[in-house]
Structure formats: C-alpha cells, structure tokens
Design an enzyme around this catalytic site. Structure first.
Site, PDB file in Angstrom:
ATOM      1  N   LYS A 177       0.856  -1.180   0.000  1.00 53.46           N
ATOM      2  CA  LYS A 177       0.000   0.000   0.000  1.00 53.46           C
ATOM      3  C   LYS A 177       0.902   1.243   0.000  1.00 53.46           C
ATOM      4  O   LYS A 177       1.891   1.302   0.731  1.00 53.46           O
ATOM      5  CB  LYS A 177      -0.882  -0.026   1.249  1.00 53.46           C
ATOM      6  CG  LYS A 177      -1.805   1.165   1.429  1.00 53.46           C
ATOM      7  CD  LYS A 177      -2.590   0.978   2.720  1.00 53.46           C
ATOM      8  CE  LYS A 177      -3.492   2.156   3.025  1.00 53.46           C
ATOM      9  NZ  LYS A 177      -4.233   1.952   4.288  1.00 53.46           N
ATOM     10  N   SER A 179      -9.011   2.638   3.565  1.00 50.77           N
ATOM     11  CA  SER A 179      -8.017   3.250   2.701  1.00 50.77           C
ATOM     12  C   SER A 179      -7.121   2.249   1.972  1.00 50.77           C
ATOM     13  O   SER A 179      -6.353   2.628   1.086  1.00 50.77           O
ATOM     14  CB  SER A 179      -7.143   4.201   3.524  1.00 50.77           C
ATOM     15  OG  SER A 179      -6.348   3.494   4.453  1.00 50.77           O
ATOM     16  N   SER A 199      -9.446   0.692   7.749  1.00 52.45           N
ATOM     17  CA  SER A 199      -8.810   0.746   6.438  1.00 52.45           C
ATOM     18  C   SER A 199      -8.444  -0.601   5.834  1.00 52.45           C
ATOM     19  O   SER A 199      -8.180  -0.689   4.642  1.00 52.45           O
ATOM     20  CB  SER A 199      -7.555   1.627   6.498  1.00 52.45           C
ATOM     21  OG  SER A 199      -7.904   2.969   6.712  1.00 52.45           O
TER      22      SER A 199
END
Length: 198
Positions: free
Chosen positions: A81, A157, A181
């Site tokens: 990520k 996220s 997230s």
C-alpha cells in the site's frame, strides 16, 4: 493454471517443493497486473525489473537450499500500500500530490519484515490521500474500482490492495488499519482482511 485458486501459503509450498519457479510466479503476477490493472487502477507504481531480479535470486537459493531453511513466504508476490510503507529507493506518496516525488531513503520496519519473510514486492497500490477516507479516490492517482463491479467503490483506505487481491493480481497485499482501512475494503471486495494486534 491454478493461480486464481492459490493463496500465498499454497504458492509458497509449491515454490519450496520446487514445483514452481519464483521467476515464473512473479512474471505471472506482473502479467496479471499489466492486463487487469487498467480497468481498476489498483496498482499505481510497478516494480517489474526489481521483482524479476529478486525472483532470479530466489530461484538460485531454492536450487541450493533445503526446504526447511527457507523463509515462510519465499518467492511469493505481493503489493505494498502506498502509505507509510517505506521501501528504499521507491516512491512513497501517501496518495498525496504534495509527496508525489518523494522516494523512501530506507526500508520501514514492516517492509523489512515482509522481505525477511521472503515476499517479493511487485508494486505499490492506490490509497486515498494520507489514508484518511473510507474510499480510494485520491486526486493524485484517481479512483480505484471494485473488481466485482467497477461502478462501485472498493472502499479504503487499503482499497488498491483489496482490489488487486480480489482481481487475483497477487495472492496478498499490504494494508494498514487505523479506523477500518483493512476491514472496509475487505468487506467491499469479498476478502479476508487481517488486522493483527500490535
């Protein structure tokens, strides 16, 4: 041919047993990213050359090592990520236009641990700016689409990571979770999202 059905543990077992080569697996993951990412915008930075070079090193070690002495996920492809996961020499924009040219100067501890576990990083995934939204739609890279229905959100996220795994580009991807997230995109993309305790 079974790549879609194999999780990271199963791929690692086949690599340790030398039924697959790491370069073969990594090339397959990179091909999947090349073909499937344009419709989803999950992967925002590719690291193909580095991943293939690392796979070549892994194959050499697999040829000369016994199965018991290898890291648990040796040769398995993964994605990071693009938020706080510093990987030396690679971009780390945190989804922000302000940081679009920032490159990490060192490996963060989590990335170092991923590498020690034998994972091969193939790229970085989309995230909302600074990870503060429950949807992955940063101005820097644009929205990530849900692979089950591109008209829907993949959540956030860690939305780029979830979309990439759900689209079977890689068997696993990094995510972070301060307020949902990992859990939100896992739910949106029909995945298991693991949020370990500190």
């Amino acid at each position: 041919p079974d790549y879609d059905e194999l999780d990271a543990s199963a791929l690692a077992a086949l690599l340790r047993q030398r039924k697959l080569g790491a370069r073969e697996v990594i090339q397959h993951a990179l091909d999947r990213i090349e073909r499937r990412n344009p419709a989803l915008n999950a992967v925002v930075h590719r690291m193909s050359e580095r991943a293939l070079a690392e796979a070549t090193r892994v194959d050499r070690e697999l040829a000369s090592s016994d199965e018991g002495g290898l890291p648990p996920l040796f040769g398995v492809p993964m994605l990071l990520k693009d938020l706080k996961a510093e990987d030396a020499g690679e971009p780390c924009s945190n989804g922000s236009r302000l940081l679009k040219d920032h490159r990490a100067t060192h490996d963060g501890e989590l990335v170092a641990r991923f590498k020690r576990a034998g994972l091969i990083v193939c790229g970085r995934t989309n995230t909302p700016e600074l990870g503060i939204m429950g949807v992955t739609e940063p101005l820097l890279h644009g929205p990530t689409r849900n692979p089950w229905d591109p008209q829907r959100t993949c959540g956030g996220s860690s939305g780029g990571s979830a979309a990439a795994v759900a689209a079977r580009m890689v068997p696993l991807a990094h995510g972070g979770d301060g307020g949902g997230s990992i859990r939100i995109p896992a739910s949106h993309c029909a995945l298991v999202g693991l949020k370990p305790t500190r």
